[in-house]
Write a protein that holds these residues in place. Structure first.
Motif, PDB file in Angstrom:
ATOM      1  N   LEU A   1      52.173   3.757 -11.189  1.00  0.00           N
ATOM      2  CA  LEU A   1      52.563   3.160 -12.470  1.00  0.00           C
ATOM      3  C   LEU A   1      51.788   3.821 -13.608  1.00  0.00           C
ATOM      4  N   ALA A   2      50.506   4.059 -13.394  1.00  0.00           N
ATOM      5  CA  ALA A   2      49.697   4.725 -14.417  1.00  0.00           C
ATOM      6  C   ALA A   2      50.243   6.123 -14.716  1.00  0.00           C
ATOM      7  N   SER A   3      50.690   6.835 -13.693  1.00  0.00           N
ATOM      8  CA  SER A   3      51.260   8.178 -13.898  1.00  0.00           C
ATOM      9  C   SER A   3      52.529   8.116 -14.732  1.00  0.00           C
ATOM     10  N   ILE A   4      53.366   7.123 -14.450  1.00  0.00           N
ATOM     11  CA  ILE A   4      54.610   6.980 -15.216  1.00  0.00           C
ATOM     12  C   ILE A   4      54.310   6.621 -16.667  1.00  0.00           C
ATOM     13  N   LEU A   5      53.351   5.729 -16.880  1.00  0.00           N
ATOM     14  CA  LEU A   5      52.977   5.365 -18.247  1.00  0.00           C
ATOM     15  C   LEU A   5      52.402   6.574 -18.982  1.00  0.00           C
ATOM     16  N   SER A   6      51.618   7.371 -18.283  1.00  0.00           N
ATOM     17  CA  SER A   6      51.053   8.578 -18.884  1.00  0.00           C
ATOM     18  C   SER A   6      52.168   9.561 -19.254  1.00  0.00           C
ATOM     19  N   ALA A   7      53.150   9.709 -18.374  1.00  0.00           N
ATOM     20  CA  ALA A   7      54.277  10.597 -18.650  1.00  0.00           C
ATOM     21  C   ALA A   7      55.094  10.102 -19.836  1.00  0.00           C
ATOM     22  N   SER A   8      54.997   8.809 -20.111  1.00  0.00           N
ATOM     23  CA  SER A   8      55.693   8.211 -21.259  1.00  0.00           C
ATOM     24  C   SER A   8      54.797   8.154 -22.487  1.00  0.00           C
ATOM     25  N   SER A   9      53.638   8.824 -22.426  1.00  0.00           N
ATOM     26  CA  SER A   9      52.664   8.881 -23.525  1.00  0.00           C
ATOM     27  C   SER A   9      52.160   7.500 -23.927  1.00  0.00           C
ATOM     28  N   ARG A  10      51.994   6.626 -22.954  1.00  0.00           N
ATOM     29  CA  ARG A  10      51.477   5.274 -23.215  1.00  0.00           C
ATOM     30  C   ARG A  10      50.073   5.182 -22.623  1.00  0.00           C
ATOM     31  N   HIS A  11      49.177   5.988 -23.154  1.00  0.00           N
ATOM     32  CA  HIS A  11      47.857   6.190 -22.578  1.00  0.00           C
ATOM     33  C   HIS A  11      46.966   4.954 -22.606  1.00  0.00           C
ATOM     34  N   ALA A  12      47.094   4.119 -23.606  1.00  0.00           N
ATOM     35  CA  ALA A  12      46.293   2.891 -23.649  1.00  0.00           C
ATOM     36  C   ALA A  12      46.681   1.976 -22.491  1.00  0.00           C
ATOM     37  N   GLU A  13      47.965   1.913 -22.177  1.00  0.00           N
ATOM     38  CA  GLU A  13      48.430   1.086 -21.062  1.00  0.00           C
ATOM     39  C   GLU A  13      47.952   1.627 -19.721  1.00  0.00           C
ATOM     40  N   VAL A  14      47.807   2.938 -19.615  1.00  0.00           N
ATOM     41  CA  VAL A  14      47.319   3.553 -18.374  1.00  0.00           C
ATOM     42  C   VAL A  14      45.960   2.961 -18.029  1.00  0.00           C
ATOM     43  N   GLU A  15      45.087   2.916 -19.010  1.00  0.00           N
ATOM     44  CA  GLU A  15      43.747   2.387 -18.781  1.00  0.00           C
ATOM     45  C   GLU A  15      43.795   0.920 -18.360  1.00  0.00           C
ATOM     46  N   VAL A  16      44.638   0.126 -19.004  1.00  0.00           N
ATOM     47  CA  VAL A  16      44.773  -1.294 -18.668  1.00  0.00           C
ATOM     48  C   VAL A  16      45.244  -1.464 -17.226  1.00  0.00           C
ATOM     49  N   VAL A  17      46.252  -0.697 -16.827  1.00  0.00           N
ATOM     50  CA  VAL A  17      46.799  -0.793 -15.463  1.00  0.00           C
ATOM     51  C   VAL A  17      45.743  -0.412 -14.429  1.00  0.00           C
ATOM     52  N   LEU A  18      45.016   0.666 -14.678  1.00  0.00           N
ATOM     53  CA  LEU A  18      44.009   1.105 -13.713  1.00  0.00           C
ATOM     54  C   LEU A  18      42.836   0.127 -13.632  1.00  0.00           C
ATOM     55  N   ARG A  19      42.454  -0.462 -14.753  1.00  0.00           N
ATOM     56  CA  ARG A  19      41.404  -1.493 -14.713  1.00  0.00           C
ATOM     57  C   ARG A  19      41.875  -2.698 -13.895  1.00  0.00           C
ATOM     58  N   ARG A  20      43.133  -3.090 -14.098  1.00  0.00           N
ATOM     59  CA  ARG A  20      43.689  -4.206 -13.330  1.00  0.00           C
ATOM     60  C   ARG A  20      43.708  -3.860 -11.841  1.00  0.00           C
ATOM     61  N   GLY A  21      44.010  -2.607 -11.535  1.00  0.00           N
ATOM     62  CA  GLY A  21      43.986  -2.162 -10.146  1.00  0.00           C
ATOM     63  C   GLY A  21      42.610  -2.278  -9.530  1.00  0.00           C
ATOM     64  N   LEU A  22      41.590  -1.887 -10.270  1.00  0.00           N
ATOM     65  CA  LEU A  22      40.216  -2.013  -9.758  1.00  0.00           C
ATOM     66  C   LEU A  22      39.818  -3.480  -9.567  1.00  0.00           C
ATOM     67  N   GLU A  23      40.296  -4.339 -10.462  1.00  0.00           N
ATOM     68  CA  GLU A  23      39.987  -5.760 -10.342  1.00  0.00           C
ATOM     69  C   GLU A  23      40.591  -6.370  -9.081  1.00  0.00           C
ATOM     70  N   ALA A  24      41.638  -5.759  -8.539  1.00  0.00           N
ATOM     71  CA  ALA A  24      42.273  -6.255  -7.313  1.00  0.00           C
ATOM     72  C   ALA A  24      41.398  -6.019  -6.090  1.00  0.00           C
ATOM     73  N   TYR A  25      40.370  -5.193  -6.248  1.00  0.00           N
ATOM     74  CA  TYR A  25      39.459  -4.859  -5.145  1.00  0.00           C
ATOM     75  C   TYR A  25      38.017  -5.173  -5.539  1.00  0.00           C
ATOM     76  N   PRO A  26      37.669  -6.436  -5.731  1.00  0.00           N
ATOM     77  CA  PRO A  26      36.304  -6.742  -6.177  1.00  0.00           C
ATOM     78  C   PRO A  26      35.257  -6.260  -5.163  1.00  0.00           C
ATOM     79  N   GLY A  27      34.274  -5.536  -5.673  1.00  0.00           N
ATOM     80  CA  GLY A  27      33.171  -5.059  -4.844  1.00  0.00           C
ATOM     81  C   GLY A  27      33.509  -3.877  -3.954  1.00  0.00           C
ATOM     82  N   ALA A  28      34.753  -3.447  -3.931  1.00  0.00           N
ATOM     83  CA  ALA A  28      35.155  -2.376  -3.020  1.00  0.00           C
ATOM     84  C   ALA A  28      34.592  -1.018  -3.422  1.00  0.00           C
ATOM     85  N   LEU A  29      34.348  -0.794  -4.710  1.00  0.00           N
ATOM     86  CA  LEU A  29      33.764   0.476  -5.123  1.00  0.00           C
ATOM     87  C   LEU A  29      32.356   0.601  -4.549  1.00  0.00           C
ATOM     88  N   ASP A  30      31.667  -0.533  -4.403  1.00  0.00           N
ATOM     89  CA  ASP A  30      30.333  -0.510  -3.825  1.00  0.00           C
ATOM     90  C   ASP A  30      30.351  -0.004  -2.382  1.00  0.00           C
TER      91      ASP A  30
END
Length: 189
Positions: A106-135
């Motif tokens: 989804l972030a790639s499609i938003l980026s291809a549509s030049s909606r770069h602010a939304e890309v960041e929002v989507v990816l942050r939401r994606g990280l929130e779906a995995y609490p503590g997983a980056l650790d």
């Protein structure tokens, strides 16, 4: 998305700007949206009940094909539906294979549509779906984190981007030491 060896991987989507314009208004999904593409998007999961993992994977595959064909609006619509179903499954305590891939696509499609602010929002939401997983240096989460760091870098948020890149590398080193996994993570950065 495509299934390979039990794990879901993202199919390459077109680079930003590719396929986002054409001589017929139908490609970008504007006023002349493709009726056939809309039907395919609506028919993937008839009945609207619980969706099986293969149905979600099918949606992601169709979205990748639509994106490659330049139908970014339809691809986005399909991926958002897929993400909504996955998020509902996760909220109900059920795993959803390929959730991180759906966020990245989804972030790639938003980026291809030049909606770069939304890309960041989507990816942050994606990280929130995995609490503590980056650790734990979960590979799916590392992929999301790298995509987010790159998105922030592209938007000129260099301090935040560098901090996230450093955190990803530190976590990989803590979990995997100086071995091949850490080298792989470093190469992704």
């Amino acid at each position: 998305a495509a299934e390979m060896g039990g794990t879901v991987r993202a199919l390459p989507l077109p680079p930003p700007g590719a396929g986002s314009s054409s001589s017929s208004g139908a490609r970008a999904g504007g006023n002349g949206s493709s009726r056939r593409g809309e039907r395919a998007a609506d028919e993937v999961s008839p009945g609207g009940g619980k969706r099986r993992p293969e149905e979600l994977l099918t949606r992601e595959c169709i979205a990748a094909v639509l994106s490659r064909a330049g139908h970014l609006v339809l691809a986005e619509k399909l991926l958002r539906r897929s993400l909504q179903a996955c998020e509902q499954a996760v909220a109900a305590g059920q795993p959803c294979a390929g959730l991180s891939v759906a966020y990245c696509n989804l972030a790639s499609i938003l980026s291809a549509s030049s909606r770069h602010a939304e890309v960041e929002v989507v990816l942050r939401r994606g990280l929130e779906a995995y609490p503590g997983a980056l650790d734990a240096a979960n590979p799916e989460v590392v992929e999301l984190a790298v995509a987010l760091a790159r998105a922030m870098q592209a938007r000129g948020k260099l301090v935040e981007s560098e901090a996230l890149f450093r955190r990803i590398l530190e976590k990989a080193q803590a979990v995997h030491g100086e071995g091949a996994e850490t080298a792989s993570t470093l190469m992704a950065l």
